[in-house]
Design a protein around this motif. Structure first.
Motif, PDB file in Angstrom:
ATOM      1  N   ASP A  76     -49.568-120.072 -19.290  1.00 43.49           N
ATOM      2  CA  ASP A  76     -50.194-118.710 -19.427  1.00 43.49           C
ATOM      3  C   ASP A  76     -50.233-118.373 -20.848  1.00 43.49           C
ATOM      4  OD1 ASP A  76     -50.191-118.514 -16.532  1.00 43.49           O
ATOM      5  OD2 ASP A  76     -48.585-117.544 -16.188  1.00 43.49           O
ATOM      6  N   TRP A  77     -50.926-117.907 -21.113  1.00 41.51           N
ATOM      7  CA  TRP A  77     -51.243-117.270 -22.539  1.00 41.51           C
ATOM      8  C   TRP A  77     -51.764-115.564 -22.644  1.00 41.51           C
ATOM      9  CZ3 TRP A  77     -49.509-119.208 -26.919  1.00 41.51           C
ATOM     10  CH2 TRP A  77     -49.752-118.421 -27.930  1.00 41.51           C
ATOM     11  N   PRO A  78     -50.857-114.824 -23.126  1.00 41.09           N
ATOM     12  CA  PRO A  78     -49.832-115.121 -23.995  1.00 41.09           C
ATOM     13  C   PRO A  78     -48.455-115.191 -23.101  1.00 41.09           C
ATOM     14  CG  PRO A  78     -50.352-112.785 -24.093  1.00 41.09           C
ATOM     15  CD  PRO A  78     -51.365-113.268 -23.293  1.00 41.09           C
ATOM     16  N   PRO A  79     -47.723-115.878 -23.702  1.00 38.24           N
ATOM     17  CA  PRO A  79     -46.333-116.338 -22.833  1.00 38.24           C
ATOM     18  C   PRO A  79     -45.769-115.142 -22.422  1.00 38.24           C
ATOM     19  CG  PRO A  79     -46.316-117.619 -24.940  1.00 38.24           C
ATOM     20  CD  PRO A  79     -47.380-116.684 -24.936  1.00 38.24           C
ATOM     21  N   ALA A  80     -45.007-115.059 -21.369  1.00 39.64           N
ATOM     22  CA  ALA A  80     -44.559-113.807 -20.549  1.00 39.64           C
ATOM     23  C   ALA A  80     -43.082-113.511 -21.209  1.00 39.64           C
ATOM     24  CB  ALA A  80     -44.733-113.757 -19.127  1.00 39.64           C
ATOM     25  N   ASP A  81     -42.457-114.396 -21.720  1.00 42.77           N
ATOM     26  CA  ASP A  81     -40.986-114.083 -21.956  1.00 42.77           C
ATOM     27  C   ASP A  81     -40.847-113.700 -23.476  1.00 42.77           C
ATOM     28  OD1 ASP A  81     -38.127-114.794 -22.668  1.00 42.77           O
ATOM     29  OD2 ASP A  81     -37.935-116.590 -21.561  1.00 42.77           O
ATOM     30  N   ARG A  97     -38.618-124.193 -39.076  1.00 43.31           N
ATOM     31  CA  ARG A  97     -39.912-124.389 -38.658  1.00 43.31           C
ATOM     32  C   ARG A  97     -39.799-125.107 -37.306  1.00 43.31           C
ATOM     33  NH1 ARG A  97     -40.452-120.540 -40.978  1.00 43.31           N
ATOM     34  NH2 ARG A  97     -41.270-120.409 -43.087  1.00 43.31           N
ATOM     35  N   PRO A  98     -39.851-124.531 -35.965  1.00 45.05           N
ATOM     36  CA  PRO A  98     -39.741-124.945 -34.747  1.00 45.05           C
ATOM     37  C   PRO A  98     -41.072-125.686 -34.340  1.00 45.05           C
ATOM     38  CG  PRO A  98     -39.845-122.618 -34.556  1.00 45.05           C
ATOM     39  CD  PRO A  98     -39.488-122.889 -35.900  1.00 45.05           C
ATOM     40  N   VAL A  99     -41.191-126.739 -33.802  1.00 46.57           N
ATOM     41  CA  VAL A  99     -42.303-127.858 -33.639  1.00 46.57           C
ATOM     42  C   VAL A  99     -42.910-127.619 -32.206  1.00 46.57           C
ATOM     43  CG1 VAL A  99     -43.320-129.814 -34.150  1.00 46.57           C
ATOM     44  CG2 VAL A  99     -41.640-129.160 -35.463  1.00 46.57           C
ATOM     45  N   ALA A 100     -44.339-127.382 -32.190  1.00 45.59           N
ATOM     46  CA  ALA A 100     -45.048-127.377 -30.930  1.00 45.59           C
ATOM     47  C   ALA A 100     -45.643-128.859 -30.807  1.00 45.59           C
ATOM     48  CB  ALA A 100     -45.984-126.430 -30.849  1.00 45.59           C
ATOM     49  N   VAL A 101     -46.030-129.314 -29.589  1.00 44.87           N
ATOM     50  CA  VAL A 101     -46.512-130.390 -29.441  1.00 44.87           C
ATOM     51  C   VAL A 101     -48.130-130.292 -28.871  1.00 44.87           C
ATOM     52  CG1 VAL A 101     -46.555-132.678 -28.451  1.00 44.87           C
ATOM     53  CG2 VAL A 101     -44.326-131.692 -28.852  1.00 44.87           C
ATOM     54  N   VAL A 102     -49.056-130.951 -29.637  1.00 45.59           N
ATOM     55  CA  VAL A 102     -50.514-130.853 -29.189  1.00 45.59           C
ATOM     56  C   VAL A 102     -51.035-132.133 -28.684  1.00 45.59           C
ATOM     57  CG1 VAL A 102     -52.746-130.098 -30.034  1.00 45.59           C
ATOM     58  CG2 VAL A 102     -50.609-128.543 -30.540  1.00 45.59           C
ATOM     59  N   LEU A 103     -51.949-132.112 -27.719  1.00 44.71           N
ATOM     60  CA  LEU A 103     -52.626-133.181 -27.239  1.00 44.71           C
ATOM     61  C   LEU A 103     -54.238-133.150 -27.794  1.00 44.71           C
ATOM     62  CD1 LEU A 103     -53.304-135.980 -25.872  1.00 44.71           C
ATOM     63  CD2 LEU A 103     -53.726-134.572 -23.801  1.00 44.71           C
ATOM     64  N   GLU A 104     -54.621-133.712 -28.687  1.00 43.19           N
ATOM     65  CA  GLU A 104     -55.865-133.532 -29.310  1.00 43.19           C
ATOM     66  C   GLU A 104     -56.515-134.807 -28.901  1.00 43.19           C
ATOM     67  OE1 GLU A 104     -57.016-132.108 -33.616  1.00 43.19           O
ATOM     68  OE2 GLU A 104     -56.150-133.904 -33.755  1.00 43.19           O
ATOM     69  N   THR A 105     -57.820-134.522 -28.221  1.00 44.16           N
ATOM     70  CA  THR A 105     -58.863-135.137 -27.805  1.00 44.16           C
ATOM     71  C   THR A 105     -60.078-134.645 -28.693  1.00 44.16           C
ATOM     72  OG1 THR A 105     -59.644-133.940 -25.867  1.00 44.16           O
ATOM     73  CG2 THR A 105     -57.789-135.367 -25.580  1.00 44.16           C
ATOM     74  N   THR A 106     -61.351-135.543 -27.957  1.00 43.83           N
ATOM     75  CA  THR A 106     -62.367-135.060 -28.767  1.00 43.83           C
ATOM     76  C   THR A 106     -63.119-133.716 -28.299  1.00 43.83           C
ATOM     77  OG1 THR A 106     -63.478-136.308 -27.116  1.00 43.83           O
ATOM     78  CG2 THR A 106     -63.371-137.518 -29.282  1.00 43.83           C
ATOM     79  N   ASP A 107     -62.546-133.385 -27.157  1.00 45.21           N
ATOM     80  CA  ASP A 107     -62.912-132.044 -26.545  1.00 45.21           C
ATOM     81  C   ASP A 107     -61.839-130.971 -26.684  1.00 45.21           C
ATOM     82  OD1 ASP A 107     -64.992-133.602 -25.390  1.00 45.21           O
ATOM     83  OD2 ASP A 107     -63.533-133.949 -23.440  1.00 45.21           O
ATOM     84  N   ALA A 108     -60.682-130.986 -27.039  1.00 48.70           N
ATOM     85  CA  ALA A 108     -59.987-129.931 -27.180  1.00 48.70           C
ATOM     86  C   ALA A 108     -58.400-130.316 -27.716  1.00 48.70           C
ATOM     87  CB  ALA A 108     -59.939-129.159 -25.782  1.00 48.70           C
ATOM     88  N   ALA A 109     -57.864-129.415 -28.013  1.00 46.89           N
ATOM     89  CA  ALA A 109     -56.329-129.666 -28.720  1.00 46.89           C
ATOM     90  C   ALA A 109     -55.605-128.723 -27.876  1.00 46.89           C
ATOM     91  CB  ALA A 109     -56.331-129.299 -30.101  1.00 46.89           C
ATOM     92  N   VAL A 110     -54.719-129.404 -26.786  1.00 47.27           N
ATOM     93  CA  VAL A 110     -54.066-128.701 -25.807  1.00 47.27           C
ATOM     94  C   VAL A 110     -52.579-128.499 -26.080  1.00 47.27           C
ATOM     95  CG1 VAL A 110     -53.739-128.718 -23.299  1.00 47.27           C
ATOM     96  CG2 VAL A 110     -55.781-129.513 -24.098  1.00 47.27           C
ATOM     97  N   ILE A 111     -51.942-127.385 -25.867  1.00 49.46           N
ATOM     98  CA  ILE A 111     -50.636-127.211 -26.191  1.00 49.46           C
ATOM     99  C   ILE A 111     -49.851-128.002 -24.965  1.00 49.46           C
ATOM    100  CG2 ILE A 111     -48.813-125.564 -26.663  1.00 49.46           C
ATOM    101  CD1 ILE A 111     -51.135-123.529 -27.333  1.00 49.46           C
ATOM    102  N   LEU A 112     -49.014-128.762 -25.335  1.00 50.24           N
ATOM    103  CA  LEU A 112     -48.216-129.537 -24.285  1.00 50.24           C
ATOM    104  C   LEU A 112     -47.025-128.883 -24.242  1.00 50.24           C
ATOM    105  CD1 LEU A 112     -48.967-133.359 -24.862  1.00 50.24           C
ATOM    106  CD2 LEU A 112     -49.754-131.747 -23.020  1.00 50.24           C
ATOM    107  N   ASP A 113     -46.385-128.502 -25.398  1.00 53.05           N
ATOM    108  CA  ASP A 113     -45.185-127.865 -25.530  1.00 53.05           C
ATOM    109  C   ASP A 113     -45.337-126.927 -26.667  1.00 53.05           C
ATOM    110  OD1 ASP A 113     -42.040-127.660 -24.709  1.00 53.05           O
ATOM    111  OD2 ASP A 113     -42.201-128.035 -27.030  1.00 53.05           O
ATOM    112  N   GLY A 114     -44.565-125.656 -26.332  1.00 56.76           N
ATOM    113  CA  GLY A 114     -44.387-124.699 -27.821  1.00 56.76           C
ATOM    114  C   GLY A 114     -45.323-123.424 -27.653  1.00 56.76           C
ATOM    115  N   HIS A 115     -45.688-123.083 -26.552  1.00 55.61           N
ATOM    116  CA  HIS A 115     -46.391-121.744 -26.260  1.00 55.61           C
ATOM    117  C   HIS A 115     -45.733-120.687 -26.914  1.00 55.61           C
ATOM    118  CE1 HIS A 115     -48.458-124.189 -23.308  1.00 55.61           C
ATOM    119  NE2 HIS A 115     -49.346-123.742 -23.250  1.00 55.61           N
ATOM    120  N   HIS A 116     -44.230-120.586 -26.831  1.00 56.05           N
ATOM    121  CA  HIS A 116     -43.544-119.334 -27.401  1.00 56.05           C
ATOM    122  C   HIS A 116     -43.446-119.761 -28.656  1.00 56.05           C
ATOM    123  CE1 HIS A 116     -42.310-119.205 -22.818  1.00 56.05           C
ATOM    124  NE2 HIS A 116     -42.211-118.003 -23.293  1.00 56.05           N
ATOM    125  N   LYS A 117     -43.361-120.922 -29.045  1.00 57.09           N
ATOM    126  CA  LYS A 117     -43.214-120.971 -30.598  1.00 57.09           C
ATOM    127  C   LYS A 117     -44.378-120.670 -31.423  1.00 57.09           C
ATOM    128  CE  LYS A 117     -40.653-125.080 -29.547  1.00 57.09           C
ATOM    129  NZ  LYS A 117     -40.686-126.198 -29.192  1.00 57.09           N
TER     130      LYS A 117
END
Length: 137
Positions: A76-81, A97-117
Motif C-alpha cells: 500500500d502507498w502511502p504506507p499507513a504506519d 541513511r536507512p536503505v530500501a531495496v528495489v528490483l529494477e527490470t526493463t519495465d519498472a523499479a519495484v520497491i521490495l523493502d523500504g516503503h516507510h523509509k
C-alpha cells in the motif's frame, strides 16, 4: 556493483511482474534500517536473493535514487504506519541513511523493502538510499 548467481532459489519473487513485499529475516531488516550494509552485497542480501528464481543478478548500492526515477510500490502507498515513518524521519534527520531495496527490470523499479523509509525520505525532501537488484540476461 556485484554479479551474483542464485542457485536453488524459490522463485517467490518474480522479475516479470510486480512482486509482493517479501518477509525478511530480522538481521537483514536491521542492516537495512540502520544503513549498515556489509560487503559483499550478495552475501548480505542472500536471504532475499534466495526468494528469486535461479539465474544471474546484478546488485548495486547503496546509492541515491535518481530524481527522475519512478518507483512502483509492492505494498500500500502511502504506507499507513505513520509512527514507523516518523521513526525513519528521526533517523534521517540525525544523519542515518536507512536503505530500501528495489528490483529494477526493463519495465519498472519495484520497491521490495523500504516503503516507510522512502516515505520518510520524501517527507524530509532527501533522495532515498537504495540497493538495486537487477536480473541479467
Amino acid at each position: 556493483m556485484e554479479q551474483v548467481k542464485v542457485d536453488g532459489g524459490t522463485g517467490v519473487i518474480e522479475t516479470n511482474s510486480v512482486p509482493t513485499q517479501p518477509e525478511l529475516p530480522q538481521s537483514l531488516r536491521i542492516a537495512l534500517a540502520t544503513g549498515q550494509i556489509r560487503r559483499p552485497l550478495g552475501d548480505t542480501l542472500r536471504p532475499l536473493l534466495e526468494l528469486f528464481a535461479d539465474g544471474e543478478y546484478q546488485v548495486a548500492g547503496p546509492e541515491r535514487l535518481a530524481e527522475d526515477r519512478y518507483l512502483t510500490p509492492s505494498a500500500d502507498w502511502p504506507p499507513a504506519d505513520v509512527s514507523r515513518i516518523g521513526y525513519y524521519r528521526t533517523a534521517i534527520k540525525s544523519g542515518h541513511r536507512p536503505v530500501a531495496v528495489v528490483l529494477e527490470t526493463t519495465d519498472a523499479a519495484v520497491i521490495l523493502d523500504g516503503h516507510h523509509k522512502i516515505a520518510a525520505y520524501r517527507e524530509e525532501e532527501i533522495l532515498p538510499h537504495l540497493l538495486i537488484i537487477s536480473p541479467l540476461g
